[in-house]
Write a protein that holds these residues in place. Structure first.
Motif, PDB file in Angstrom:
ATOM      1  N   ILE A  51       6.004  -4.461  10.520  1.00  0.00           N
ATOM      2  CA  ILE A  51       7.340  -4.591  11.114  1.00  0.00           C
ATOM      3  C   ILE A  51       8.349  -5.017  10.054  1.00  0.00           C
ATOM      4  N   VAL A  52       7.910  -5.824   9.092  1.00  0.00           N
ATOM      5  CA  VAL A  52       8.788  -6.160   7.966  1.00  0.00           C
ATOM      6  C   VAL A  52       9.193  -4.882   7.226  1.00  0.00           C
ATOM      7  N   VAL A  53       8.248  -3.990   7.008  1.00  0.00           N
ATOM      8  CA  VAL A  53       8.551  -2.708   6.362  1.00  0.00           C
ATOM      9  C   VAL A  53       9.451  -1.866   7.253  1.00  0.00           C
ATOM     10  N   HIS A  54       9.149  -1.823   8.531  1.00  0.00           N
ATOM     11  CA  HIS A  54       9.907  -1.015   9.488  1.00  0.00           C
ATOM     12  C   HIS A  54      11.370  -1.430   9.555  1.00  0.00           C
ATOM     13  N   THR A  55      11.628  -2.715   9.436  1.00  0.00           N
ATOM     14  CA  THR A  55      13.011  -3.216   9.516  1.00  0.00           C
ATOM     15  C   THR A  55      13.706  -3.253   8.156  1.00  0.00           C
ATOM     16  N   GLY A  56      13.021  -2.808   7.110  1.00  0.00           N
ATOM     17  CA  GLY A  56      13.621  -2.801   5.777  1.00  0.00           C
ATOM     18  C   GLY A  56      13.818  -4.183   5.201  1.00  0.00           C
ATOM     19  N   SER A  57      12.902  -5.114   5.513  1.00  0.00           N
ATOM     20  CA  SER A  57      13.092  -6.517   5.141  1.00  0.00           C
ATOM     21  C   SER A  57      12.241  -6.973   3.958  1.00  0.00           C
ATOM     22  N   VAL A  58      11.588  -6.045   3.253  1.00  0.00           N
ATOM     23  CA  VAL A  58      10.804  -6.439   2.077  1.00  0.00           C
ATOM     24  C   VAL A  58      11.765  -6.869   0.973  1.00  0.00           C
ATOM     25  N   PRO A  59      11.665  -8.102   0.467  1.00  0.00           N
ATOM     26  CA  PRO A  59      12.590  -8.564  -0.573  1.00  0.00           C
ATOM     27  C   PRO A  59      12.445  -7.712  -1.846  1.00  0.00           C
ATOM     28  N   PRO A  60      13.534  -7.217  -2.415  1.00  0.00           N
ATOM     29  CA  PRO A  60      13.449  -6.401  -3.640  1.00  0.00           C
ATOM     30  C   PRO A  60      12.707  -7.111  -4.765  1.00  0.00           C
ATOM     31  N   ARG A  61      12.805  -8.415  -4.826  1.00  0.00           N
ATOM     32  CA  ARG A  61      12.177  -9.175  -5.916  1.00  0.00           C
ATOM     33  C   ARG A  61      10.657  -9.012  -5.945  1.00  0.00           C
ATOM     34  N   VAL A  62      10.037  -8.804  -4.772  1.00  0.00           N
ATOM     35  CA  VAL A  62       8.576  -8.682  -4.716  1.00  0.00           C
ATOM     36  C   VAL A  62       8.134  -7.310  -4.210  1.00  0.00           C
ATOM     37  N   ALA A  63       9.037  -6.335  -4.267  1.00  0.00           N
ATOM     38  CA  ALA A  63       8.719  -5.004  -3.739  1.00  0.00           C
ATOM     39  C   ALA A  63       7.499  -4.396  -4.415  1.00  0.00           C
ATOM     40  N   ASN A  64       7.379  -4.537  -5.708  1.00  0.00           N
ATOM     41  CA  ASN A  64       6.222  -3.976  -6.416  1.00  0.00           C
ATOM     42  C   ASN A  64       4.931  -4.694  -6.036  1.00  0.00           C
ATOM     43  N   GLU A  65       4.989  -6.016  -5.922  1.00  0.00           N
ATOM     44  CA  GLU A  65       3.806  -6.784  -5.573  1.00  0.00           C
ATOM     45  C   GLU A  65       3.324  -6.490  -4.157  1.00  0.00           C
ATOM     46  N   MET A  66       4.230  -6.090  -3.268  1.00  0.00           N
ATOM     47  CA  MET A  66       3.877  -5.874  -1.876  1.00  0.00           C
ATOM     48  C   MET A  66       3.511  -4.424  -1.568  1.00  0.00           C
ATOM     49  N   ARG A  67       3.386  -3.594  -2.583  1.00  0.00           N
ATOM     50  CA  ARG A  67       2.947  -2.231  -2.352  1.00  0.00           C
ATOM     51  C   ARG A  67       1.527  -2.222  -1.788  1.00  0.00           C
ATOM     52  N   ALA A  68       1.292  -1.382  -0.779  1.00  0.00           N
ATOM     53  CA  ALA A  68      -0.062  -1.199  -0.269  1.00  0.00           C
ATOM     54  C   ALA A  68      -0.849  -0.341  -1.253  1.00  0.00           C
ATOM     55  N   PRO A  69      -2.187  -0.429  -1.249  1.00  0.00           N
ATOM     56  CA  PRO A  69      -2.990   0.272  -2.249  1.00  0.00           C
ATOM     57  C   PRO A  69      -2.736   1.777  -2.344  1.00  0.00           C
ATOM     58  N   HIS A  70      -2.500   2.457  -1.213  1.00  0.00           N
ATOM     59  CA  HIS A  70      -2.289   3.906  -1.238  1.00  0.00           C
ATOM     60  C   HIS A  70      -0.898   4.281  -0.723  1.00  0.00           C
ATOM     61  N   GLN A  71       0.017   3.379  -0.873  1.00  0.00           N
ATOM     62  CA  GLN A  71       1.404   3.610  -0.474  1.00  0.00           C
ATOM     63  C   GLN A  71       2.027   4.742  -1.277  1.00  0.00           C
TER      64      GLN A  71
END
Length: 357
Positions: A51-71
């Protein structure tokens, strides 16, 4: 290698904008050496993160760290995201053909991936239940991080999917006390199914050796610190995304020499990192799912074609679930062990914690 080495088409779920997702068709490559074509049977919605992804709420600062393995794609959108997928190998090395597998893959009806990224599902673990593998893995990592000991007093604050999973694993430990803590009195039904004691935050017992915080709320974090005994530790499992949270460091924190330790499943917990791999952790997680108690977390199901609507309904609260299962067309009933394609019983009126991968 199977003789059927033809390219295939696939349909995948993409987040295409804030609170908007759609199913997109794409072509798949022919599996190469060491790769497999997997046909999906079920996937699970990890509500907190998705839901965080769905609402566009992933902080840009950690966007790379929060990538899913096969995203595929990048935050905020368009992005193909998800990590609870169960399927059967249709093409690939002979030792993998027909094998039920778990993969940290987005919601997609077919995909090609390296066999090293697949986790074999034991025969005594139903394919539907196996979608929980990634969440059990999250709970295992937190327990490795915390290191509970004989006779410990432990509270788990937040009785959603992640908190409930932590309590499920802890229920077999030789503890002096274990409480699952939540504001919602309906969560007692889940605690009862798990065989774990339940408490409202106001009534929870203090002086805990370890508190696992999974509510993704400031109030939950504050209460976790209050419940922790002198020099005890709070294992913070919530992901607050772009929300600001105030930590009351002027109250219990300094006076009682408390610790707050982050737990995140992206890497193996330090206490086991030199002796366990991510694959070892996943194999352990799926092996634990032979216990039917985990069915308590499967609180609804919908067909893959309805996934965009389901995600939006979860986001706006018109649909509530612990783990909502997405069902894909079953072409070979034996691969899914003859499991029914009907929704799971036991609808839930609870909300999930903000877990993260």
């Amino acid at each position: 290698m199977t003789n059927s080495r033809k390219a295939a088409r696939a349909t995948a779920y993409w987040t295409t904008g804030p609170e908007h997702g759609e199913l997109r068709s794409e072509s798949l490559p022919v599996p190469g050496p060491g790769e497999a074509l997997v046909r999906t049977l079920y996937s699970g919605i990890s509500k907190g993160t998705e839901i965080v992804v769905h609402t566009g709420s992933v902080p840009p600062r950690v966007a790379n760290e929060m990538r899913a393995p096969h995203q595929e794609g990048s935050f905020p959108s368009p992005v193909k995201f998800g990590y609870l997928s169960v399927g059967v190998v249709e093409q690939g090395p002979a030792g993998w053909l027909g094998q039920k597998v778990f993969c940290l893959n987005p919601h997609q009806d077919r995909y090609v991936t390296a066999t090293k990224d697949l986790t074999r599902i034991p025969d005594d673990v139903p394919a539907r239940r196996a979608v929980l593998t990634g969440t059990v893995e999250t709970a295992i990592n937190a327990l490795w991080e915390a290191g509970p000991r004989l006779g410990d007093r432990i509270a788990v604050v937040g009785a959603g999917l992640v908190g409930g999973m932590v309590a499920t694993l802890l229920r077999t430990f030789p503890l002096a006390r274990l409480q699952l803590v939540d504001l919602d009195p309906e969560r007692k039904n889940l605690a009862d199914r798990l065989g774990v004691g339940f408490s409202h935050p106001d009534d929870a017992l203090p002086d805990c050796d370890i508190v696992f915080h999974c509510s993704a709320s400031q109030a939950g974090l504050e209460r976790s610190l209050q419940l922790t005994g002198d020099e005890g530790v709070v294992i913070e499992m919530s992901w607050y995304a772009n929300r600001e949270v105030t930590v009351p460091l002027g109250e219990d924190f300094h006076a009682r020499r408390l610790s707050i330790r982050a737990s995140q499943v992206g890497v193996v917990a330090r206490a086991r990192r030199h002796r366990r791999t991510n694959a070892d952790r996943l194999n352990l997680a799926v092996s634990l799912l032979k216990d039917p108690v985990f069915d308590a977390f499967l609180t609804g199901a919908s067909p893959f074609t309805e996934l965009p609507e389901v995600v939006q309904n979860l986001a706006d609260g018109t649909l509530e679930a612990l783990c909502h299962v997405i069902e894909y067309p079953i072409e070979d009933n034996s691969a899914a062990e003859g499991e029914s394609a009907h929704p799971v019983d036991d609808p839930s009126t609870t909300t999930d914690p903000e877990d993260k991968r």
